[in-house]
Design an enzyme around this catalytic site. Sequence first.
Site, mmCIF file in Angstrom:
data_model
loop_
_atom_site.group_PDB
_atom_site.id
_atom_site.type_symbol
_atom_site.label_atom_id
_atom_site.label_comp_id
_atom_site.label_asym_id
_atom_site.label_seq_id
_atom_site.Cartn_x
_atom_site.Cartn_y
_atom_site.Cartn_z
ATOM 1 N N CYS A 57 0.720 -1.255 0.021
ATOM 2 C CA CYS A 57 0.285 0.016 0.030
ATOM 3 C C CYS A 57 0.859 1.218 0.002
ATOM 4 O O CYS A 57 1.849 1.354 0.722
ATOM 5 C CB CYS A 57 -0.746 0.018 1.112
ATOM 6 S SG CYS A 57 -2.113 1.531 1.181
ATOM 7 N N CYS A 61 0.059 5.189 7.029
ATOM 8 C CA CYS A 61 -0.613 4.925 8.223
ATOM 9 C C CYS A 61 0.101 4.401 9.066
ATOM 10 O O CYS A 61 0.803 3.641 8.908
ATOM 11 C CB CYS A 61 -1.916 4.320 8.001
ATOM 12 S SG CYS A 61 -2.998 4.708 6.571
ATOM 13 N N CYS A 64 0.104 0.656 10.337
ATOM 14 C CA CYS A 64 -0.214 -0.285 9.321
ATOM 15 C C CYS A 64 1.139 -1.102 8.735
ATOM 16 O O CYS A 64 1.930 -0.454 8.087
ATOM 17 C CB CYS A 64 -0.973 0.034 8.096
ATOM 18 S SG CYS A 64 -1.685 -1.106 7.051
ATOM 19 N N CYS A 101 -16.049 -10.837 5.123
ATOM 20 C CA CYS A 101 -15.192 -9.444 5.024
ATOM 21 C C CYS A 101 -13.968 -9.692 3.988
ATOM 22 O O CYS A 101 -13.257 -10.517 4.472
ATOM 23 C CB CYS A 101 -15.007 -8.637 6.061
ATOM 24 S SG CYS A 101 -16.489 -8.285 7.138
ATOM 25 N N CYS A 132 -19.101 -7.966 2.950
ATOM 26 C CA CYS A 132 -18.510 -6.807 3.322
ATOM 27 C C CYS A 132 -17.041 -6.425 2.604
ATOM 28 O O CYS A 132 -16.422 -7.365 2.308
ATOM 29 C CB CYS A 132 -18.187 -6.924 4.951
ATOM 30 S SG CYS A 132 -17.415 -5.181 5.264
ATOM 31 N N CYS A 192 -19.472 0.104 7.712
ATOM 32 C CA CYS A 192 -18.868 -0.280 8.865
ATOM 33 C C CYS A 192 -17.602 0.785 9.082
ATOM 34 O O CYS A 192 -16.875 0.927 8.237
ATOM 35 C CB CYS A 192 -18.273 -1.911 8.508
ATOM 36 S SG CYS A 192 -17.164 -2.354 9.648
ATOM 37 N N ARG A 264 -18.152 -3.897 17.407
ATOM 38 C CA ARG A 264 -17.329 -4.919 17.146
ATOM 39 C C ARG A 264 -15.937 -4.858 17.780
ATOM 40 O O ARG A 264 -15.191 -3.997 17.646
ATOM 41 C CB ARG A 264 -17.192 -5.215 15.605
ATOM 42 C CG ARG A 264 -16.131 -6.386 15.414
ATOM 43 C CD ARG A 264 -16.001 -6.503 13.785
ATOM 44 N NE ARG A 264 -17.098 -6.641 13.185
ATOM 45 C CZ ARG A 264 -17.580 -6.416 11.969
ATOM 46 N NH1 ARG A 264 -16.836 -5.575 11.401
ATOM 47 N NH2 ARG A 264 -18.839 -6.780 11.594
#
Length: 350
Positions: A57, A61, A64, A101, A132, A192, A264
Amino acid sequence: MPAVSALRHDWSREEVLALFALPFTELLHRAASVHREHFDPAEVQVSTLLSVKTGGCPEDCGYCPQAARYHTGVEATKLMSTEAVVEKAKQAKAAGASRFCMGAAWRSPKDRDIPKVAAMIREVKALGLETCATLGMLSGEQAQALKIAGLDYYNHNLDTAPEFYGEIIHTREFQDRLDTLSHVRDAGMKTCCGGIVGMGESREQRAGLLQTLANLPAHPDSVPINRLVQVEGTPLAGTAELDPFEFVRTVATARILMPRSMVRLSAGRESMSDELQALCFAAGANSIFHGEKLLTTGNPDVERDQALFARLGLRPMHVAAAEVDACSTTVHASIEHTLVEVVSAHEQAA
Protein backbone atom coordinates in the site's frame (compact mmCIF):
# COMPACT_ATOMS: atom_id res chain seq x y z
CA MET A 1 -27.92 14.85 30.29
CA PRO A 2 -30.58 13.53 27.83
CA ALA A 3 -31.72 9.93 28.03
CA VAL A 4 -28.71 7.78 27.19
CA SER A 5 -30.72 5.44 24.95
CA ALA A 6 -31.95 8.19 22.60
CA LEU A 7 -30.85 7.98 18.95
CA ARG A 8 -28.97 11.23 18.46
CA HIS A 9 -26.60 12.88 16.01
CA ASP A 10 -25.81 16.00 18.03
CA TRP A 11 -23.51 14.82 20.81
CA SER A 12 -21.15 17.43 22.22
CA ARG A 13 -17.57 16.63 23.22
CA GLU A 14 -18.42 17.50 26.80
CA GLU A 15 -21.29 15.00 26.90
CA VAL A 16 -19.10 12.22 25.54
CA LEU A 17 -16.34 13.00 28.03
CA ALA A 18 -18.93 12.96 30.82
CA LEU A 19 -19.83 9.39 29.86
CA PHE A 20 -16.17 8.37 29.85
CA ALA A 21 -15.79 9.87 33.33
CA LEU A 22 -18.66 7.96 34.95
CA PRO A 23 -17.77 5.45 37.67
CA PHE A 24 -16.86 2.25 35.84
CA THR A 25 -19.76 0.17 37.14
CA GLU A 26 -22.26 2.95 36.38
CA LEU A 27 -20.97 3.28 32.82
CA LEU A 28 -21.26 -0.47 32.26
CA HIS A 29 -24.77 -0.48 33.72
CA ARG A 30 -25.90 2.30 31.37
CA ALA A 31 -24.28 0.66 28.35
CA ALA A 32 -25.75 -2.75 29.17
CA SER A 33 -29.20 -1.20 29.60
CA VAL A 34 -28.98 0.44 26.16
CA HIS A 35 -27.73 -2.82 24.66
CA ARG A 36 -30.75 -4.74 25.98
CA GLU A 37 -33.14 -2.23 24.47
CA HIS A 38 -31.98 -3.13 20.97
CA PHE A 39 -30.26 -6.53 21.04
CA ASP A 40 -30.29 -9.92 22.70
CA PRO A 41 -27.29 -9.62 25.06
CA ALA A 42 -26.57 -13.36 24.68
CA GLU A 43 -25.97 -13.08 20.93
CA VAL A 44 -22.75 -12.03 19.21
CA GLN A 45 -22.49 -11.47 15.47
CA VAL A 46 -19.52 -13.36 14.01
CA SER A 47 -17.57 -12.15 10.97
CA THR A 48 -14.49 -13.42 9.16
CA LEU A 49 -12.02 -11.11 7.43
CA LEU A 50 -9.87 -12.27 4.53
CA SER A 51 -7.06 -10.26 2.97
CA VAL A 52 -7.69 -10.74 -0.75
CA LYS A 53 -4.78 -8.48 -1.70
CA THR A 54 -2.02 -7.99 0.86
CA GLY A 55 0.75 -5.40 1.25
CA GLY A 56 2.29 -2.85 -1.06
CA CYS A 57 0.00 0.00 0.00
CA PRO A 58 1.36 3.48 -0.89
CA GLU A 59 -0.15 5.17 2.18
CA ASP A 60 1.75 6.00 5.39
CA CYS A 61 -0.75 5.04 8.14
CA GLY A 62 1.48 4.82 11.20
CA TYR A 63 -0.12 1.64 12.52
CA CYS A 64 -0.20 -0.41 9.32
CA PRO A 65 2.24 -3.22 8.47
CA GLN A 66 0.91 -3.27 4.88
CA ALA A 67 2.40 0.13 4.00
CA ALA A 68 5.11 -0.39 1.38
CA ARG A 69 7.38 2.20 3.02
CA TYR A 70 7.70 0.24 6.29
CA HIS A 71 9.85 -2.85 6.73
CA THR A 72 7.52 -5.21 8.58
CA GLY A 73 8.07 -8.51 6.79
CA VAL A 74 4.71 -8.33 4.99
CA GLU A 75 5.13 -9.40 1.38
CA ALA A 76 2.97 -7.78 -1.28
CA THR A 77 0.64 -10.18 -3.09
CA LYS A 78 -1.65 -9.99 -6.10
CA LEU A 79 -5.43 -10.07 -5.90
CA MET A 80 -6.65 -13.56 -5.04
CA SER A 81 -8.73 -15.54 -7.48
CA THR A 82 -12.48 -15.71 -7.01
CA GLU A 83 -12.25 -19.48 -6.56
CA ALA A 84 -9.74 -19.15 -3.71
CA VAL A 85 -11.85 -16.51 -1.98
CA VAL A 86 -14.99 -18.65 -2.24
CA GLU A 87 -13.20 -21.61 -0.68
CA LYS A 88 -12.18 -19.43 2.29
CA ALA A 89 -15.76 -18.17 2.57
CA LYS A 90 -17.07 -21.73 2.71
CA GLN A 91 -14.63 -22.51 5.53
CA ALA A 92 -15.70 -19.37 7.41
CA LYS A 93 -19.37 -20.28 7.13
CA ALA A 94 -18.66 -23.80 8.37
CA ALA A 95 -16.89 -22.28 11.38
CA GLY A 96 -19.95 -20.18 12.28
CA ALA A 97 -19.39 -16.87 10.49
CA SER A 98 -22.46 -15.02 9.18
CA ARG A 99 -20.55 -12.20 7.47
CA PHE A 100 -17.53 -12.47 5.21
CA CYS A 101 -15.33 -9.42 4.78
CA MET A 102 -12.81 -8.99 1.96
CA GLY A 103 -9.94 -6.54 2.43
CA ALA A 104 -7.46 -5.25 -0.14
CA ALA A 105 -4.43 -3.08 0.63
CA TRP A 106 -5.19 -0.33 -1.85
CA ARG A 107 -5.23 3.43 -1.42
CA SER A 108 -8.26 3.13 -3.68
CA PRO A 109 -9.18 0.43 -6.19
CA LYS A 110 -8.59 1.01 -9.89
CA ASP A 111 -11.72 0.83 -12.00
CA ARG A 112 -10.40 -2.32 -13.69
CA ASP A 113 -10.33 -4.03 -10.25
CA ILE A 114 -14.02 -3.47 -9.54
CA PRO A 115 -15.39 -6.27 -11.79
CA LYS A 116 -12.95 -8.74 -10.18
CA VAL A 117 -14.09 -7.79 -6.68
CA ALA A 118 -17.72 -7.81 -7.83
CA ALA A 119 -17.33 -11.44 -8.93
CA MET A 120 -16.07 -12.34 -5.45
CA ILE A 121 -19.00 -10.53 -3.86
CA ARG A 122 -21.58 -12.35 -5.96
CA GLU A 123 -20.12 -15.79 -5.29
CA VAL A 124 -19.72 -15.24 -1.54
CA LYS A 125 -23.25 -13.85 -1.27
CA ALA A 126 -24.57 -16.91 -3.10
CA LEU A 127 -23.31 -18.98 -0.13
CA GLY A 128 -25.84 -17.21 2.09
CA LEU A 129 -23.29 -14.97 3.82
CA GLU A 130 -23.50 -11.23 4.33
CA THR A 131 -20.76 -9.54 2.34
CA CYS A 132 -18.40 -6.75 3.37
CA ALA A 133 -15.42 -5.17 1.66
CA THR A 134 -12.68 -2.74 2.62
CA LEU A 135 -10.77 -1.51 -0.42
CA GLY A 136 -9.74 2.04 0.47
CA MET A 137 -11.30 5.20 -0.92
CA LEU A 138 -14.19 4.82 -3.36
CA SER A 139 -15.67 7.08 -5.99
CA GLY A 140 -19.43 7.37 -6.23
CA GLU A 141 -19.45 5.24 -9.39
CA GLN A 142 -17.37 2.50 -7.76
CA ALA A 143 -19.68 2.42 -4.75
CA GLN A 144 -22.69 2.06 -7.05
CA ALA A 145 -21.02 -0.80 -8.91
CA LEU A 146 -20.27 -2.68 -5.68
CA LYS A 147 -23.86 -2.19 -4.54
CA ILE A 148 -25.16 -3.63 -7.82
CA ALA A 149 -22.87 -6.63 -7.32
CA GLY A 150 -24.64 -7.29 -4.01
CA LEU A 151 -22.25 -5.84 -1.42
CA ASP A 152 -23.99 -5.43 1.93
CA TYR A 153 -21.39 -3.50 3.97
CA TYR A 154 -18.43 -1.30 3.17
CA ASN A 155 -15.75 -0.77 5.81
CA HIS A 156 -13.92 2.54 5.93
CA ASN A 157 -12.70 3.58 9.36
CA LEU A 158 -12.16 7.14 10.55
CA ASP A 159 -9.24 5.76 12.60
CA THR A 160 -9.10 8.57 15.18
CA ALA A 161 -10.38 12.03 16.11
CA PRO A 162 -10.12 14.75 13.45
CA GLU A 163 -7.63 16.73 15.51
CA PHE A 164 -5.30 13.72 16.01
CA TYR A 165 -5.60 12.32 12.50
CA GLY A 166 -2.63 14.28 11.12
CA GLU A 167 -0.36 12.68 13.73
CA ILE A 168 -1.09 9.22 12.29
CA ILE A 169 -1.68 9.65 8.53
CA HIS A 170 -0.32 12.17 6.02
CA THR A 171 -1.20 10.62 2.65
CA ARG A 172 -4.93 11.32 2.76
CA GLU A 173 -7.13 13.81 4.54
CA PHE A 174 -9.82 13.15 7.13
CA GLN A 175 -12.33 14.60 4.69
CA ASP A 176 -11.37 11.92 2.15
CA ARG A 177 -12.68 9.32 4.58
CA LEU A 178 -15.92 11.22 5.11
CA ASP A 179 -16.35 11.51 1.33
CA THR A 180 -16.03 7.75 0.83
CA LEU A 181 -18.58 7.10 3.56
CA SER A 182 -20.93 9.53 1.84
CA HIS A 183 -20.54 7.65 -1.47
CA VAL A 184 -21.27 4.35 0.31
CA ARG A 185 -24.41 5.71 1.98
CA ASP A 186 -25.60 7.30 -1.27
CA ALA A 187 -25.23 3.93 -3.01
CA GLY A 188 -27.51 2.35 -0.42
CA MET A 189 -24.93 0.15 1.27
CA LYS A 190 -24.48 -0.23 5.01
CA THR A 191 -21.42 1.34 6.57
CA CYS A 192 -18.87 -0.33 8.81
CA CYS A 193 -16.87 2.45 10.40
CA GLY A 194 -14.91 2.76 13.62
CA GLY A 195 -11.37 3.45 14.68
CA ILE A 196 -8.22 2.44 16.52
CA VAL A 197 -7.43 3.29 20.13
CA GLY A 198 -4.11 3.05 21.93
CA MET A 199 -2.18 5.06 19.31
CA GLY A 200 -1.02 7.63 21.86
CA GLU A 201 -4.22 9.67 21.74
CA SER A 202 -5.72 11.31 24.83
CA ARG A 203 -9.07 10.41 26.35
CA GLU A 204 -10.48 13.59 24.84
CA GLN A 205 -9.32 12.42 21.41
CA ARG A 206 -10.91 8.99 21.97
CA ALA A 207 -14.08 10.87 22.84
CA GLY A 208 -13.62 12.91 19.66
CA LEU A 209 -13.50 9.77 17.53
CA LEU A 210 -16.74 8.44 19.03
CA GLN A 211 -18.39 11.87 18.85
CA THR A 212 -17.59 12.10 15.13
CA LEU A 213 -18.93 8.60 14.46
CA ALA A 214 -22.13 9.25 16.41
CA ASN A 215 -22.73 12.58 14.65
CA LEU A 216 -22.46 11.19 11.12
CA PRO A 217 -25.67 11.61 9.06
CA ALA A 218 -26.42 7.95 9.83
CA HIS A 219 -24.81 5.89 12.57
CA PRO A 220 -22.50 3.22 11.14
CA ASP A 221 -24.28 -0.13 11.04
CA SER A 222 -21.10 -1.71 12.45
CA VAL A 223 -18.58 0.11 14.63
CA PRO A 224 -15.23 -1.72 14.88
CA ILE A 225 -13.27 -0.75 17.98
CA ASN A 226 -9.66 -1.76 17.33
CA ARG A 227 -6.94 -1.87 19.97
CA LEU A 228 -3.61 -1.03 18.37
CA VAL A 229 -1.58 -4.08 17.42
CA GLN A 230 2.00 -2.87 17.55
CA VAL A 231 4.04 -4.21 14.65
CA GLU A 232 7.81 -3.83 14.60
CA GLY A 233 8.82 -1.56 11.76
CA THR A 234 5.78 0.73 11.95
CA PRO A 235 6.08 4.22 13.49
CA LEU A 236 3.67 3.31 16.31
CA ALA A 237 5.68 0.32 17.53
CA GLY A 238 6.64 0.99 21.14
CA THR A 239 3.62 3.18 21.91
CA ALA A 240 2.50 2.93 25.55
CA GLU A 241 -0.30 0.39 25.81
CA LEU A 242 -3.81 1.59 26.57
CA ASP A 243 -5.18 0.73 30.00
CA PRO A 244 -7.63 -2.20 29.62
CA PHE A 245 -10.35 -0.46 31.62
CA GLU A 246 -10.05 2.57 29.33
CA PHE A 247 -10.62 0.25 26.38
CA VAL A 248 -13.78 -1.09 28.03
CA ARG A 249 -14.92 2.48 28.69
CA THR A 250 -14.48 3.19 24.97
CA VAL A 251 -16.65 0.18 24.05
CA ALA A 252 -19.33 1.15 26.58
CA THR A 253 -19.44 4.76 25.41
CA ALA A 254 -19.71 3.65 21.79
CA ARG A 255 -22.69 1.46 22.72
CA ILE A 256 -24.47 4.38 24.41
CA LEU A 257 -23.80 6.84 21.59
CA MET A 258 -24.78 4.41 18.81
CA PRO A 259 -27.42 2.18 20.42
CA ARG A 260 -28.55 0.31 17.28
CA SER A 261 -25.09 -0.32 15.80
CA MET A 262 -23.10 -3.52 16.03
CA VAL A 263 -20.12 -2.66 18.23
CA ARG A 264 -17.31 -4.98 17.19
CA LEU A 265 -14.20 -6.12 19.01
CA SER A 266 -11.73 -6.08 16.14
CA ALA A 267 -7.93 -5.89 16.03
CA GLY A 268 -6.11 -6.57 19.27
CA ARG A 269 -8.29 -9.42 20.52
CA GLU A 270 -5.41 -11.89 20.31
CA SER A 271 -3.73 -10.19 23.26
CA MET A 272 -6.95 -9.71 25.26
CA SER A 273 -7.65 -12.03 28.16
CA ASP A 274 -10.97 -13.85 28.32
CA GLU A 275 -11.83 -11.63 31.28
CA LEU A 276 -11.23 -8.42 29.30
CA GLN A 277 -13.34 -9.70 26.42
CA ALA A 278 -16.11 -10.64 28.85
CA LEU A 279 -16.10 -7.07 30.22
CA CYS A 280 -16.39 -5.76 26.66
CA PHE A 281 -19.41 -7.99 26.00
CA ALA A 282 -20.93 -6.76 29.26
CA ALA A 283 -20.29 -3.20 28.04
CA GLY A 284 -22.30 -3.77 24.86
CA ALA A 285 -19.90 -5.27 22.32
CA ASN A 286 -21.88 -7.72 20.21
CA SER A 287 -19.71 -8.52 17.21
CA ILE A 288 -16.29 -10.09 16.69
CA PHE A 289 -13.96 -11.17 13.93
CA HIS A 290 -13.53 -14.93 13.97
CA GLY A 291 -10.52 -16.84 12.66
CA GLU A 292 -6.77 -17.20 12.86
CA LYS A 293 -5.75 -13.99 11.14
CA LEU A 294 -7.06 -10.42 10.86
CA LEU A 295 -5.55 -9.20 7.58
CA THR A 296 -1.87 -9.53 8.58
CA THR A 297 -2.02 -9.79 12.38
CA GLY A 298 -3.09 -12.62 14.64
CA ASN A 299 -6.63 -13.23 15.86
CA PRO A 300 -7.94 -15.72 18.45
CA ASP A 301 -8.56 -19.08 16.85
CA VAL A 302 -12.02 -20.51 16.36
CA GLU A 303 -11.71 -23.06 19.18
CA ARG A 304 -10.77 -20.41 21.73
CA ASP A 305 -13.74 -18.27 20.70
CA GLN A 306 -16.11 -21.21 20.90
CA ALA A 307 -14.82 -22.08 24.36
CA LEU A 308 -15.21 -18.48 25.53
CA PHE A 309 -18.76 -18.30 24.18
CA ALA A 310 -19.59 -21.53 26.04
CA ARG A 311 -18.15 -20.19 29.31
CA LEU A 312 -20.12 -16.96 29.00
CA GLY A 313 -23.35 -18.49 27.71
CA LEU A 314 -23.10 -16.58 24.44
CA ARG A 315 -24.15 -17.82 21.01
CA PRO A 316 -23.42 -16.70 17.44
CA MET A 317 -26.07 -14.37 16.05
CA HIS A 318 -28.02 -15.81 13.15
CA VAL A 319 -28.13 -13.37 10.26
CA ALA A 320 -30.35 -14.07 7.28
CA ALA A 321 -28.44 -12.65 4.34
CA ALA A 322 -30.49 -11.24 1.50
CA GLU A 323 -31.09 -13.92 -1.08
CA VAL A 324 -29.27 -13.69 -4.39
CA ASP A 325 -30.14 -15.80 -7.43
CA ALA A 326 -26.63 -16.74 -8.45
CA CYS A 327 -27.94 -18.32 -11.66
CA SER A 328 -30.01 -15.39 -12.86
CA THR A 329 -28.53 -14.46 -16.23
CA THR A 330 -30.67 -11.34 -16.40
CA VAL A 331 -29.33 -9.97 -13.11
CA HIS A 332 -25.76 -10.91 -13.96
CA ALA A 333 -25.98 -9.34 -17.40
CA SER A 334 -27.25 -6.10 -15.85
CA ILE A 335 -24.44 -6.10 -13.29
CA GLU A 336 -21.75 -6.79 -15.87
CA HIS A 337 -23.13 -4.12 -18.22
CA THR A 338 -23.09 -1.50 -15.46
CA LEU A 339 -19.57 -2.43 -14.35
CA VAL A 340 -18.26 -2.21 -17.92
CA GLU A 341 -19.91 1.19 -18.32
CA VAL A 342 -18.25 2.45 -15.11
CA VAL A 343 -14.81 1.24 -16.16
CA SER A 344 -15.15 2.58 -19.72
CA ALA A 345 -16.35 6.00 -18.55
CA HIS A 346 -13.38 6.41 -16.23
CA GLU A 347 -10.87 5.20 -18.81
CA GLN A 348 -12.21 7.77 -21.27
CA ALA A 349 -12.09 10.51 -18.65
CA ALA A 350 -8.47 9.64 -17.94
